[in-house]
Design a protein around this motif. Structure first.
Motif, PDB file in Angstrom:
ATOM      1  N   ALA A  77      -6.299  14.718  -2.995  1.00 42.14           N
ATOM      2  CA  ALA A  77      -5.740  13.674  -3.860  1.00 42.14           C
ATOM      3  C   ALA A  77      -6.731  12.529  -4.034  1.00 42.14           C
ATOM      4  O   ALA A  77      -7.465  12.175  -3.108  1.00 42.14           O
ATOM      5  CB  ALA A  77      -4.443  13.137  -3.275  1.00 42.14           C
ATOM      6  N   ASP A  78      -6.738  11.952  -5.222  1.00 39.62           N
ATOM      7  CA  ASP A  78      -7.435  10.687  -5.413  1.00 39.62           C
ATOM      8  C   ASP A  78      -6.577   9.591  -4.792  1.00 39.62           C
ATOM      9  O   ASP A  78      -5.345   9.663  -4.798  1.00 39.62           O
ATOM     10  CB  ASP A  78      -7.645  10.401  -6.897  1.00 39.62           C
ATOM     11  CG  ASP A  78      -8.753  11.254  -7.504  1.00 39.62           C
ATOM     12  OD1 ASP A  78      -9.563  11.817  -6.733  1.00 39.62           O
ATOM     13  OD2 ASP A  78      -8.798  11.362  -8.735  1.00 39.62           O
ATOM     14  N   LEU A  79      -7.259   8.563  -4.275  1.00 42.11           N
ATOM     15  CA  LEU A  79      -6.558   7.496  -3.570  1.00 42.11           C
ATOM     16  C   LEU A  79      -6.831   6.166  -4.258  1.00 42.11           C
ATOM     17  O   LEU A  79      -7.984   5.752  -4.414  1.00 42.11           O
ATOM     18  CB  LEU A  79      -7.027   7.440  -2.116  1.00 42.11           C
ATOM     19  CG  LEU A  79      -6.211   6.598  -1.146  1.00 42.11           C
ATOM     20  CD1 LEU A  79      -4.795   7.142  -1.029  1.00 42.11           C
ATOM     21  CD2 LEU A  79      -6.871   6.581   0.224  1.00 42.11           C
ATOM     22  N   ALA A  80      -5.762   5.503  -4.666  1.00 44.15           N
ATOM     23  CA  ALA A  80      -5.855   4.164  -5.245  1.00 44.15           C
ATOM     24  C   ALA A  80      -5.201   3.188  -4.281  1.00 44.15           C
ATOM     25  O   ALA A  80      -4.136   3.473  -3.718  1.00 44.15           O
ATOM     26  CB  ALA A  80      -5.159   4.104  -6.602  1.00 44.15           C
ATOM     27  N   VAL A  81      -5.832   2.035  -4.080  1.00 39.55           N
ATOM     28  CA  VAL A  81      -5.293   1.024  -3.172  1.00 39.55           C
ATOM     29  C   VAL A  81      -5.273  -0.324  -3.887  1.00 39.55           C
ATOM     30  O   VAL A  81      -5.991  -0.539  -4.863  1.00 39.55           O
ATOM     31  CB  VAL A  81      -6.107   0.926  -1.871  1.00 39.55           C
ATOM     32  CG1 VAL A  81      -6.103   2.268  -1.137  1.00 39.55           C
ATOM     33  CG2 VAL A  81      -7.542   0.478  -2.155  1.00 39.55           C
ATOM     34  N   ILE A  82      -4.483  -1.249  -3.361  1.00 44.39           N
ATOM     35  CA  ILE A  82      -4.238  -2.488  -4.094  1.00 44.39           C
ATOM     36  C   ILE A  82      -5.338  -3.527  -3.932  1.00 44.39           C
ATOM     37  O   ILE A  82      -5.478  -4.416  -4.768  1.00 44.39           O
ATOM     38  CB  ILE A  82      -2.878  -3.075  -3.685  1.00 44.39           C
ATOM     39  CG1 ILE A  82      -2.382  -4.066  -4.749  1.00 44.39           C
ATOM     40  CG2 ILE A  82      -2.957  -3.721  -2.302  1.00 44.39           C
ATOM     41  CD1 ILE A  82      -0.922  -4.411  -4.642  1.00 44.39           C
ATOM     42  N   GLY A  83      -6.135  -3.436  -2.861  1.00 47.55           N
ATOM     43  CA  GLY A  83      -7.164  -4.455  -2.663  1.00 47.55           C
ATOM     44  C   GLY A  83      -8.091  -4.133  -1.516  1.00 47.55           C
ATOM     45  O   GLY A  83      -7.967  -3.074  -0.877  1.00 47.55           O
ATOM     46  N   PRO A  84      -9.037  -5.030  -1.217  1.00 54.96           N
ATOM     47  CA  PRO A  84     -10.074  -4.766  -0.218  1.00 54.96           C
ATOM     48  C   PRO A  84      -9.559  -4.509   1.190  1.00 54.96           C
ATOM     49  O   PRO A  84     -10.091  -3.655   1.902  1.00 54.96           O
ATOM     50  CB  PRO A  84     -10.925  -6.037  -0.262  1.00 54.96           C
ATOM     51  CG  PRO A  84     -10.686  -6.618  -1.596  1.00 54.96           C
ATOM     52  CD  PRO A  84      -9.259  -6.302  -1.936  1.00 54.96           C
ATOM     53  N   ALA A  85      -8.529  -5.251   1.626  1.00 53.77           N
ATOM     54  CA  ALA A  85      -8.014  -5.048   2.981  1.00 53.77           C
ATOM     55  C   ALA A  85      -7.408  -3.652   3.122  1.00 53.77           C
ATOM     56  O   ALA A  85      -7.607  -2.969   4.142  1.00 53.77           O
ATOM     57  CB  ALA A  85      -6.981  -6.115   3.320  1.00 53.77           C
ATOM     58  N   ALA A  87      -8.205  -1.083   1.250  1.00 55.01           N
ATOM     59  CA  ALA A  87      -9.330  -0.150   1.137  1.00 55.01           C
ATOM     60  C   ALA A  87     -10.060  -0.028   2.467  1.00 55.01           C
ATOM     61  O   ALA A  87     -10.439   1.078   2.890  1.00 55.01           O
ATOM     62  CB  ALA A  87     -10.292  -0.619   0.044  1.00 55.01           C
ATOM     63  N   ALA A  88     -10.270  -1.148   3.150  1.00 58.90           N
ATOM     64  CA  ALA A  88     -10.968  -1.119   4.438  1.00 58.90           C
ATOM     65  C   ALA A  88     -10.179  -0.316   5.461  1.00 58.90           C
ATOM     66  O   ALA A  88     -10.750   0.474   6.234  1.00 58.90           O
ATOM     67  CB  ALA A  88     -11.190  -2.546   4.937  1.00 58.90           C
ATOM     68  N   ALA A  89      -8.849  -0.490   5.469  1.00 61.01           N
ATOM     69  CA  ALA A  89      -8.015   0.275   6.398  1.00 61.01           C
ATOM     70  C   ALA A  89      -8.090   1.764   6.094  1.00 61.01           C
ATOM     71  O   ALA A  89      -8.137   2.599   7.003  1.00 61.01           O
ATOM     72  CB  ALA A  89      -6.569  -0.209   6.324  1.00 61.01           C
ATOM     73  N   TRP A  95     -10.719   8.018   5.140  1.00 63.82           N
ATOM     74  CA  TRP A  95     -10.362   8.480   3.807  1.00 63.82           C
ATOM     75  C   TRP A  95     -11.330   7.911   2.769  1.00 63.82           C
ATOM     76  O   TRP A  95     -11.918   6.846   2.956  1.00 63.82           O
ATOM     77  CB  TRP A  95      -8.953   8.032   3.441  1.00 63.82           C
ATOM     78  CG  TRP A  95      -7.899   8.434   4.424  1.00 63.82           C
ATOM     79  CD1 TRP A  95      -7.976   9.396   5.380  1.00 63.82           C
ATOM     80  CD2 TRP A  95      -6.599   7.845   4.559  1.00 63.82           C
ATOM     81  NE1 TRP A  95      -6.812   9.470   6.093  1.00 63.82           N
ATOM     82  CE2 TRP A  95      -5.945   8.524   5.614  1.00 63.82           C
ATOM     83  CE3 TRP A  95      -5.924   6.830   3.895  1.00 63.82           C
ATOM     84  CZ2 TRP A  95      -4.647   8.200   6.008  1.00 63.82           C
ATOM     85  CZ3 TRP A  95      -4.628   6.510   4.289  1.00 63.82           C
ATOM     86  CH2 TRP A  95      -4.004   7.195   5.329  1.00 63.82           C
ATOM     87  N   THR A  96     -11.457   8.611   1.676  1.00 66.78           N
ATOM     88  CA  THR A  96     -12.240   8.135   0.538  1.00 66.78           C
ATOM     89  C   THR A  96     -11.340   7.373  -0.412  1.00 66.78           C
ATOM     90  O   THR A  96     -10.282   7.866  -0.804  1.00 66.78           O
ATOM     91  CB  THR A  96     -12.894   9.312  -0.212  1.00 66.78           C
ATOM     92  OG1 THR A  96     -13.785   9.985   0.676  1.00 66.78           O
ATOM     93  CG2 THR A  96     -13.661   8.821  -1.433  1.00 66.78           C
ATOM     94  N   VAL A  97     -11.749   6.173  -0.757  1.00 66.19           N
ATOM     95  CA  VAL A  97     -10.993   5.356  -1.705  1.00 66.19           C
ATOM     96  C   VAL A  97     -11.629   5.506  -3.081  1.00 66.19           C
ATOM     97  O   VAL A  97     -12.820   5.262  -3.266  1.00 66.19           O
ATOM     98  CB  VAL A  97     -10.987   3.875  -1.281  1.00 66.19           C
ATOM     99  CG1 VAL A  97     -10.308   3.015  -2.336  1.00 66.19           C
ATOM    100  CG2 VAL A  97     -10.296   3.715   0.070  1.00 66.19           C
TER     101      VAL A  97
END
Length: 258
Positions: A77-85, A87-89, A95-97
């Motif tokens: 799956a592609d992974l989308a995150v809401i922000g840098p924190a 993404a860092a987690a 995992w690849t962001v």
């Protein structure tokens, strides 16, 4: 609120009672503030993990950590995150962001994802208090959206000391980090019988909101917001709030912050 002068501003912080509030207190102290920790959110994991989908959206560091602890992996799956924190987690979990929006909000995620989600299955994994903006926006962009509730957020039983302090003008500023912290602060004030007094204190304090949705919630509930940082992070919020207090103190007690 009394004259600031060279006094350290007393700033309420409402993050969950874990490393997040500890780091928030440390940051505020480094900025010259006197933090008052009053956790307004309690995290209750559901044990759920995101369903399989070509695209998974995670909207918090907490969600990433709970999914990882449960053994979930993005796989293909592609992974989308809401922000840098967040993404860092995710990267700390190995995992690849793939996608981080320019604006760290639900609306920012919609803007980043809408060109690519038409006809695609998307799983949004988050708390039980997530904004409808994200789900509605993705659906309007043509996505087949499902939601996985990774954790529930509630108000801790002991929350509300900050409301009593605000009611007697013992706080100079507050840092609202989500719509739910606004709602829980006001509910705690009501439960303790100081609703009117706490609202009056807020009107004389520096009120910071981490982003436009939180500011909108505050406004809808009759709370004027003085500070919304350009970046939706606690560091930016805390810095902006302390700067606003310093500016107001330098201008004198009769200065109009708004």
């Amino acid at each position: 609120m009394s004259d600031g002068g060279d006094r350290r501003p007393r700033v309420a912080v409402f993050r969950p009672d874990d490393e997040r509030i500890e780091s928030a207190v440390e940051l505020l102290r480094s900025l010259g503030a006197e933090p008052t920790a009053d956790p307004m959110l309690e995290v209750e994991p559901t044990g759920a993990v995101p369903d399989d989908a070509p695209l998974v959206v995670l909207t918090s560091k907490t969600g990433v950590e709970l999914a990882a602890e449960a053994g979930w992996e993005p796989g293909n799956a592609d992974l989308a995150v809401i922000g840098p924190a967040t993404a860092a987690a995710a990267r700390d979990a190995g995992w690849t962001v793939d996608i981080v929006p320019e604006e760290y909000t639900s609306a920012g995620l919609v803007a980043a994802l809408e060109p690519r989600v038409a006809g695609e299955c998307v799983v949004v994994a988050r708390s039980d208090h997530g904004s409808d903006v994200l789900l509605d926006g993705l659906r309007e962009a043509g996505a087949d959206v499902s939601e996985t509730v990774l954790y529930r957020l509630s108000r801790p039983a002991g929350a509300g000391d900050s409301a009593e302090l605000m009611a007697i003008d013992e706080l100079d500023a507050v840092t609202f980090t989500s719509s739910l912290t606004v709602e829980n602060f006001l509910a705690a004030a009501a439960d303790r019988g100081v609703s009117d007094e706490a609202r009056a204190g807020l009107a004389d304090a520096v009120v910071g909101a981490i982003g436009p949705p939180t500011a909108e919630t505050a406004a809808d509930r009759g709370v004027d917001v003085d500070v919304v940082p350009d970046e939706a992070s606690f560091e930016a919020l805390a810095t902006a709030v302390v700067d606003a207090f310093d500016d107001e103190s330098a201008d004198g007690p009769d200065a109009d912050r708004r």
